[in-house]
Write an enzyme that holds these catalytic residues in place. Structure first.
Site, PDB file in Angstrom:
ATOM      1  N   ASP A  53      28.107 -23.204 -35.394  1.00 42.07           N
ATOM      2  CA  ASP A  53      28.902 -24.426 -35.549  1.00 42.07           C
ATOM      3  C   ASP A  53      30.015 -24.273 -36.578  1.00 42.07           C
ATOM      4  O   ASP A  53      31.188 -24.536 -36.293  1.00 42.07           O
ATOM      5  CB  ASP A  53      28.004 -25.605 -35.926  1.00 42.07           C
ATOM      6  CG  ASP A  53      27.138 -26.073 -34.769  1.00 42.07           C
ATOM      7  OD1 ASP A  53      26.972 -25.296 -33.807  1.00 42.07           O
ATOM      8  OD2 ASP A  53      26.628 -27.192 -34.819  1.00 42.07           O
ATOM      9  N   ARG A  98      21.955 -32.031 -50.083  1.00 40.77           N
ATOM     10  CA  ARG A  98      23.309 -32.396 -49.647  1.00 40.77           C
ATOM     11  C   ARG A  98      24.203 -32.936 -50.762  1.00 40.77           C
ATOM     12  O   ARG A  98      25.384 -32.584 -50.828  1.00 40.77           O
ATOM     13  CB  ARG A  98      23.245 -33.389 -48.483  1.00 40.77           C
ATOM     14  CG  ARG A  98      22.582 -32.852 -47.216  1.00 40.77           C
ATOM     15  CD  ARG A  98      22.913 -31.413 -46.944  1.00 40.77           C
ATOM     16  NE  ARG A  98      22.450 -30.948 -45.645  1.00 40.77           N
ATOM     17  CZ  ARG A  98      21.905 -29.759 -45.451  1.00 40.77           C
ATOM     18  NH1 ARG A  98      21.730 -28.930 -46.478  1.00 40.77           N
ATOM     19  NH2 ARG A  98      21.535 -29.359 -44.258  1.00 40.77           N
ATOM     20  N   ASP A 122      23.066 -35.998 -42.298  1.00 42.78           N
ATOM     21  CA  ASP A 122      23.842 -35.200 -43.240  1.00 42.78           C
ATOM     22  C   ASP A 122      25.289 -35.664 -43.357  1.00 42.78           C
ATOM     23  O   ASP A 122      25.885 -35.611 -44.436  1.00 42.78           O
ATOM     24  CB  ASP A 122      23.800 -33.724 -42.844  1.00 42.78           C
ATOM     25  CG  ASP A 122      22.512 -33.053 -43.265  1.00 42.78           C
ATOM     26  OD1 ASP A 122      21.797 -33.618 -44.111  1.00 42.78           O
ATOM     27  OD2 ASP A 122      22.214 -31.951 -42.759  1.00 42.78           O
ATOM     28  N   SER A 142      16.679 -25.679 -34.439  1.00 46.10           N
ATOM     29  CA  SER A 142      17.546 -25.434 -35.585  1.00 46.10           C
ATOM     30  C   SER A 142      16.708 -25.374 -36.856  1.00 46.10           C
ATOM     31  O   SER A 142      15.659 -26.018 -36.957  1.00 46.10           O
ATOM     32  CB  SER A 142      18.607 -26.530 -35.706  1.00 46.10           C
ATOM     33  OG  SER A 142      17.998 -27.770 -35.998  1.00 46.10           O
TER      34      SER A 142
END
Length: 412
Positions: free
Chosen positions: A15, A95, A124, A180
């Site tokens: 990505d 994050r 996120d 993932s």
């Protein structure tokens, strides 16, 4: 005229590799890649060369592990944070640190925007952008996955892989791992792919290869292992008598917990964006630390202070999960938490055995537990007169008796 500069949160996966090239072409901008080392281990190998080959003008790979452990994981654990009774917030807490550093780099480089590869369905995106709003509201945020143009060009992974091949972007995309993963010092998470079926059994023998940080509890050693954790003001400062930094504590506990199959969680959680999602988590060291910290509090923390702090756990956990780490409400609760931890000092002994964290002793120089008062034998201190309980119970029963009388009268 100088080109616009964009700082991209870059992992080197499919990505963000595609996004790096796409941003450079779409915005005719200079792309500065940023990767935070927060404990991904081998995932960081070769990132610098890959980012530059893909089109980045510069890449920052910053070791933030010490800051992550001391300033994010430890304060969160002092608060007893546990989202929906199971999740130790391993991804959520990382994050705001990543976004904070992105903002610092953007300002240092004179960038006008930051970009991320979070999807429009996940949490996120919220965490990155709320942090940016709190710390640098002047910066523009670019979220390609929410762009119609990006979605039209890349409706699926096949198109992204084809784009990467066309532009000679080295990526590893395979059906061998149809899910993932996100790893850091606190945990590793697994989602999507076959995990989107909540009936899929993540603990089945056939799925052992999925796990990274821990052995299957059934394969863990048959011999239990003991570990002693030393606490000062709510923070673990050492293991088995050896003084350690927060980072060293987390690394050592991860190894111990993984060895004994500790910290696996499989849950369906409520995302902030409105949907339910299924996630599997490995948090070996964090699970040990969470349990030991709670045990330390049981001996040293005032009852009403503990109950007040506990009443805020759900709220605090949601604040972290939803991305409001730098919001005033989190800072306000954290101030209360810090005050509550001033007496949480001592040593906890824990037994680790086949996925279980078992309390095996606790002691403190500032213990609030007095065995002379708590004893069922004669109280040498005379601090507690059992006869006093009669009036205590009578007063607490008064409202119940009044309510009962009203109810009986209404039935006549």
């Amino acid at each position: 005229m100088a080109k616009e500069k964009i700082v991209l949160a870059y992992s080197g996966g499919l990505d963000t590799s595609v996004i790096l090239k796409w941003l450079k072409e779409t915005y005719d901008a200079e792309i500065i890649a940023f990767t935070a080392d927060i404990g991904q281990k081998e995932e960081l190998d070769g990132l610098e060369a890959k980012a530059l080959q893909t089109g980045a003008s510069k890449i920052y790979i910053d070791d933030l592990r010490d800051e992550f452990a001391a300033d994010f994981i430890y304060p969160m654990f002092q608060a007893g944070a546990l989202y929906e009774g199971q999740y130790l917030l391993g991804t959520s807490i990382a994050r705001p640190l990543i976004a904070k550093r992105m903002v610092e780099i953007a300002r240092a480089e004179g960038a006008t925007a930051i970009a991320h590869g979070a999807t429009g369905k996940g949490n996120d995106q919220v965490r990155f952008e709320l942090t940016a709003a709190a710390l640098a509201p002047e910066l523009k945020v670019i979220a390609p996955w929410r762009s119609d143009e990006f979605q039209e060009e890349f409706p699926g992974r096949a198109e992204m892989i084809a784009y990467a091949e066309k532009h000679n972007i080295p990526v590893q995309a395979s059906a061998a791992k149809p899910y993932s993963m996100d790893r850091n010092l606190l945990h590793i998470s697994f989602e999507s792919g076959m995990l989107e079926d909540p009936w899929f059994d993540s603990s089945d023998e056939a799925n052992k290869s999925m796990y990274v940080l821990s052995v299957d509890p059934e394969d863990a050693p048959d011999q239990a292992e003991y570990v002693e954790l030393d606490f000062v003001e709510g923070n673990c400062v050492g293991l088995n008598g050896a003084e350690l930094t927060p980072l060293q504590v987390m690394e050592a506990l991860n190894e111990l917990g993984g060895k004994h199959g500790i910290g696996r969680v499989d849950m369906v959680e409520n995302r902030f964006v409105g949907m339910k999602s299924r996630g599997v988590y490995e948090t070996p060291g964090g699970t040990i630390l969470f349990s030991a910290h709670r045990k330390m509090e049981s001996l040293t923390m005032d009852r009403e202070v503990m109950h007040l702090r506990d009443s805020l756990i759900s709220k605090y956990s949601s604040i972290v999960y939803n991305g409001f780490w730098f919001a005033p409400e989190r800072l306000a609760i954290q101030a209360l938490v810090t005050e509550s931890q001033k007496n949480v000092t001592g040593t906890v002994r824990i037994k680790l055995y086949k996925g279980n964290v078992i309390a095996a002793g606790v002691k403190s120089p500032v213990s609030l537990y007095n065995p002379d008062i708590a004893t069922m034998e004669a109280d040498p201190t005379k601090a507690y007169n059992q006869g006093d309980a009669t009036g205590f119970i009578r007063l607490n029963a008064l409202r119940l008796k009044v309510a009962s009388g009203v109810e009986q009268t209404s039935k006549k």
